[in-house]
Design a protein around this motif. Structure first.
Motif, mmCIF file in Angstrom:
data_model
loop_
_atom_site.group_PDB
_atom_site.id
_atom_site.type_symbol
_atom_site.label_atom_id
_atom_site.label_comp_id
_atom_site.label_asym_id
_atom_site.label_seq_id
_atom_site.Cartn_x
_atom_site.Cartn_y
_atom_site.Cartn_z
ATOM 1 N N VAL A 99 -4.090 9.093 10.528
ATOM 2 C CA VAL A 99 -3.020 8.479 11.332
ATOM 3 C C VAL A 99 -2.812 7.025 10.934
ATOM 4 O O VAL A 99 -1.672 6.570 10.754
ATOM 5 N N LEU A 100 -3.904 6.278 10.776
ATOM 6 C CA LEU A 100 -3.765 4.880 10.376
ATOM 7 C C LEU A 100 -3.144 4.766 8.984
ATOM 8 O O LEU A 100 -2.272 3.918 8.746
ATOM 9 N N GLY A 101 -3.573 5.619 8.056
ATOM 10 C CA GLY A 101 -3.010 5.589 6.707
ATOM 11 C C GLY A 101 -1.531 5.896 6.695
ATOM 12 O O GLY A 101 -0.751 5.248 5.986
ATOM 13 N N THR A 102 -1.099 6.871 7.508
ATOM 14 C CA THR A 102 0.321 7.231 7.567
ATOM 15 C C THR A 102 1.141 6.127 8.216
ATOM 16 O O THR A 102 2.247 5.800 7.745
ATOM 17 N N LEU A 103 0.620 5.555 9.300
ATOM 18 C CA LEU A 103 1.366 4.501 9.992
ATOM 19 C C LEU A 103 1.586 3.277 9.111
ATOM 20 O O LEU A 103 2.605 2.590 9.243
ATOM 21 N N VAL A 104 0.653 2.991 8.240
ATOM 22 C CA VAL A 104 0.817 1.856 7.325
ATOM 23 C C VAL A 104 1.664 2.252 6.122
ATOM 24 O O VAL A 104 2.494 1.473 5.640
ATOM 25 N N ALA A 105 1.500 3.486 5.638
ATOM 26 C CA ALA A 105 2.169 3.904 4.402
ATOM 27 C C ALA A 105 3.680 4.023 4.566
ATOM 28 O O ALA A 105 4.439 3.655 3.663
ATOM 29 N N VAL A 106 4.137 4.535 5.697
ATOM 30 C CA VAL A 106 5.585 4.776 5.866
ATOM 31 C C VAL A 106 6.384 3.478 5.816
ATOM 32 O O VAL A 106 7.342 3.366 5.036
ATOM 33 N N PRO A 107 6.052 2.453 6.606
ATOM 34 C CA PRO A 107 6.830 1.207 6.482
ATOM 35 C C PRO A 107 6.694 0.533 5.128
ATOM 36 O O PRO A 107 7.660 -0.027 4.607
ATOM 37 N N VAL A 108 5.500 0.584 4.528
ATOM 38 C CA VAL A 108 5.331 -0.009 3.203
ATOM 39 C C VAL A 108 6.193 0.726 2.179
ATOM 40 O O VAL A 108 6.860 0.107 1.334
ATOM 41 N N GLY A 109 6.211 2.039 2.240
ATOM 42 C CA GLY A 109 7.046 2.812 1.328
ATOM 43 C C GLY A 109 8.525 2.537 1.518
ATOM 44 O O GLY A 109 9.290 2.441 0.545
ATOM 45 N N PHE A 110 8.961 2.405 2.770
ATOM 46 C CA PHE A 110 10.367 2.081 3.041
ATOM 47 C C PHE A 110 10.726 0.706 2.495
ATOM 48 O O PHE A 110 11.796 0.521 1.901
ATOM 49 N N ALA A 154 -12.429 4.119 6.535
ATOM 50 C CA ALA A 154 -11.705 3.321 5.545
ATOM 51 C C ALA A 154 -11.359 4.137 4.308
ATOM 52 O O ALA A 154 -10.237 4.064 3.790
ATOM 53 N N VAL A 155 -12.308 4.938 3.796
ATOM 54 C CA VAL A 155 -12.010 5.714 2.588
ATOM 55 C C VAL A 155 -11.025 6.839 2.889
ATOM 56 O O VAL A 155 -10.190 7.190 2.056
ATOM 57 N N ILE A 156 -11.107 7.403 4.088
ATOM 58 C CA ILE A 156 -10.123 8.427 4.477
ATOM 59 C C ILE A 156 -8.746 7.789 4.645
ATOM 60 O O ILE A 156 -7.721 8.362 4.240
ATOM 61 N N PHE A 157 -8.709 6.598 5.236
ATOM 62 C CA PHE A 157 -7.457 5.859 5.365
ATOM 63 C C PHE A 157 -6.823 5.627 3.998
ATOM 64 O O PHE A 157 -5.616 5.823 3.808
ATOM 65 N N LEU A 158 -7.619 5.218 3.046
ATOM 66 C CA LEU A 158 -7.088 4.928 1.711
ATOM 67 C C LEU A 158 -6.537 6.185 1.052
ATOM 68 O O LEU A 158 -5.474 6.150 0.412
ATOM 69 N N ALA A 159 -7.226 7.308 1.210
ATOM 70 C CA ALA A 159 -6.744 8.562 0.619
ATOM 71 C C ALA A 159 -5.407 8.970 1.222
ATOM 72 O O ALA A 159 -4.489 9.393 0.499
ATOM 73 N N PHE A 161 -3.226 6.960 2.819
ATOM 74 C CA PHE A 161 -2.217 5.934 2.537
ATOM 75 C C PHE A 161 -1.616 6.111 1.151
ATOM 76 O O PHE A 161 -0.394 6.091 0.986
ATOM 77 N N LEU A 162 -2.441 6.291 0.137
ATOM 78 C CA LEU A 162 -1.948 6.368 -1.239
ATOM 79 C C LEU A 162 -1.090 7.607 -1.461
ATOM 80 O O LEU A 162 -0.179 7.603 -2.288
ATOM 81 N N SER A 163 -1.375 8.682 -0.728
ATOM 82 C CA SER A 163 -0.554 9.890 -0.867
ATOM 83 C C SER A 163 0.791 9.731 -0.176
ATOM 84 O O SER A 163 1.815 10.186 -0.692
ATOM 85 N N CYS A 164 0.791 9.090 0.981
ATOM 86 C CA CYS A 164 2.013 9.019 1.788
ATOM 87 C C CYS A 164 2.936 7.894 1.348
ATOM 88 O O CYS A 164 4.161 8.021 1.444
ATOM 89 N N VAL A 165 2.392 6.776 0.860
ATOM 90 C CA VAL A 165 3.241 5.644 0.520
ATOM 91 C C VAL A 165 4.152 5.986 -0.656
ATOM 92 O O VAL A 165 5.334 5.592 -0.682
ATOM 93 N N VAL A 166 3.655 6.721 -1.615
ATOM 94 C CA VAL A 166 4.481 7.097 -2.764
ATOM 95 C C VAL A 166 5.592 8.054 -2.328
ATOM 96 O O VAL A 166 6.729 7.960 -2.802
ATOM 97 N N ALA A 167 5.271 8.975 -1.416
ATOM 98 C CA ALA A 167 6.288 9.911 -0.940
ATOM 99 C C ALA A 167 7.394 9.191 -0.173
ATOM 100 O O ALA A 167 8.578 9.490 -0.343
ATOM 101 N N ALA A 168 7.007 8.240 0.686
ATOM 102 C CA ALA A 168 8.021 7.484 1.426
ATOM 103 C C ALA A 168 8.885 6.650 0.490
ATOM 104 O O ALA A 168 10.118 6.591 0.633
ATOM 105 N N PHE A 169 8.274 6.011 -0.473
ATOM 106 C CA PHE A 169 9.019 5.228 -1.465
ATOM 107 C C PHE A 169 9.984 6.107 -2.255
ATOM 108 O O PHE A 169 11.156 5.772 -2.440
ATOM 109 N N GLN A 170 9.519 7.277 -2.685
ATOM 110 C CA GLN A 170 10.364 8.181 -3.453
ATOM 111 C C GLN A 170 11.512 8.700 -2.591
ATOM 112 O O GLN A 170 12.628 8.913 -3.087
ATOM 113 N N GLY A 171 11.254 8.908 -1.307
ATOM 114 C CA GLY A 171 12.313 9.365 -0.420
ATOM 115 C C GLY A 171 13.434 8.358 -0.282
ATOM 116 O O GLY A 171 14.618 8.720 -0.254
#
Length: 281
Positions: A99-110, A154-159, A161-171
């Motif tokens: 949840v923390l990784g997704t919440l950070v990844a989506v705005p960063v990707g946007f 932290a390591v789960i967050f990083l895993a 985050f890195l998967s979701c941020v690229v998807a949000a950016f590509q979207g």
């Protein structure tokens, strides 16, 4: 007699849309083909997998435990509360990190997709850390954050985050430019374009990224629970490895697989609701 008259007389008669001969030749495309329910196919696949597993265990392949011995071990671990405690501990870590990784990844990707300056600043770091497996950062995380719950999350967050941020950016960068230009012509401001055009168009990419991030979170869990854990499915599997307790290892593997599958199905339901406007097969 003209050439056109000859053509009209020699041409074969046109068949009506409901002509039986036409339907027979074309395979009757108008009628829906019978479909086997997906749930039935799922049950068949599970039954075939369990049957293959039982056969391999019966043949004594590599000391593989059979489904019955694993079921008995499952009952033992569930009856004394060990399995329940391990499931809750692992779920807490995975859900928190995901949840923390997704919440950070989506705005960063946007932001990376919408603002070229942010993309130029953040993309080198994102691409750099994507090439490093989160598990390779475990020694550094332990030194910096200690051996409590924080480094595991932290390591789960990083895993995730890195998967979701690229998807949000590509979207964001995949949004049809014509839609954005049309919205501008109609007088829409940047905020309206972002909320009404970009976010809906990028939502399928985000949901796919979340599903990938969820899988990465579960795959990182076992190694994350190497860090001075006393509970968790990964910890239980590693502890069983020391005593060559294969049924317990299988219980852990199956539990992780079932929990991951259930969480993935919840994301699929959310995806259908968020992207109900999208055409599906």
């Amino acid at each position: 007699m003209s050439v056109f008259d000859v053509h009209e007389k020699s041409a074969p008669p046109k068949e009506a849309p409901g002509n039986p001969a036409r339907r027979k030749r074309s395979g009757d495309p108008g009628r829906p083909r019978p479909r086997v329910p997906a749930l039935l196919l799922n049950l068949v696949a599970v039954a075939a997998g369990v049957g293959t597993w039982a056969l391999l265990a019966h043949l004594g392949v590599s000391g593989l435990p059979g489904p019955l011995s694993v079921a008995r071990k499952f009952g033992d671990l569930a009856s004394d509360g060990t399995l329940g405690d391990d499931v809750l501990a692992s779920l807490r870590r995975v859900v928190t990190g995901f949840v923390l990784g997704t919440l950070v990844a989506v705005p960063v990707g946007f932001l990376m997709g919408w603002y070229p300056a942010v993309r130029a600043l953040a993309e080198p770091y994102v691409q750099f850390f994507r090439t490093i497996p989160p598990l390779a950062l475990l020694p550094l995380v332990i030194v910096l954050l200690g051996i409590g719950e924080t480094p595991k999350i932290a390591v789960i967050f990083l895993a995730a985050f890195l998967s979701c941020v690229v998807a949000a950016f590509q979207g964001v960068i995949s949004v049809d430019r014509t839609l954005i230009d049309a919205a501008r012509v109609l007088g829409a401001k940047d905020r309206q374009i972002f909320l009404r055009v970009v976010v809906p168009a990028a939502s399928p990419f985000i949901m796919v990224g979340m599903r990938i991030g969820l899988g990465a979170s579960w795959s990182t869990l076992v190694a994350a629970e190497l860090i001075a854990a006393d509970q968790g499915l990964g910890y239980r599997m590693q502890h069983a490895q020391l005593y060559y307790d294969l049924p317990t290892i299988f219980v852990g593997l199956i539990s992780i697989g079932v929990l991951g599958l259930l969480m993935d199905r919840l994301l699929l339901i959310a995806e259908r609701r968020v992207t109900r406007w999208q055409e599906r097969r």
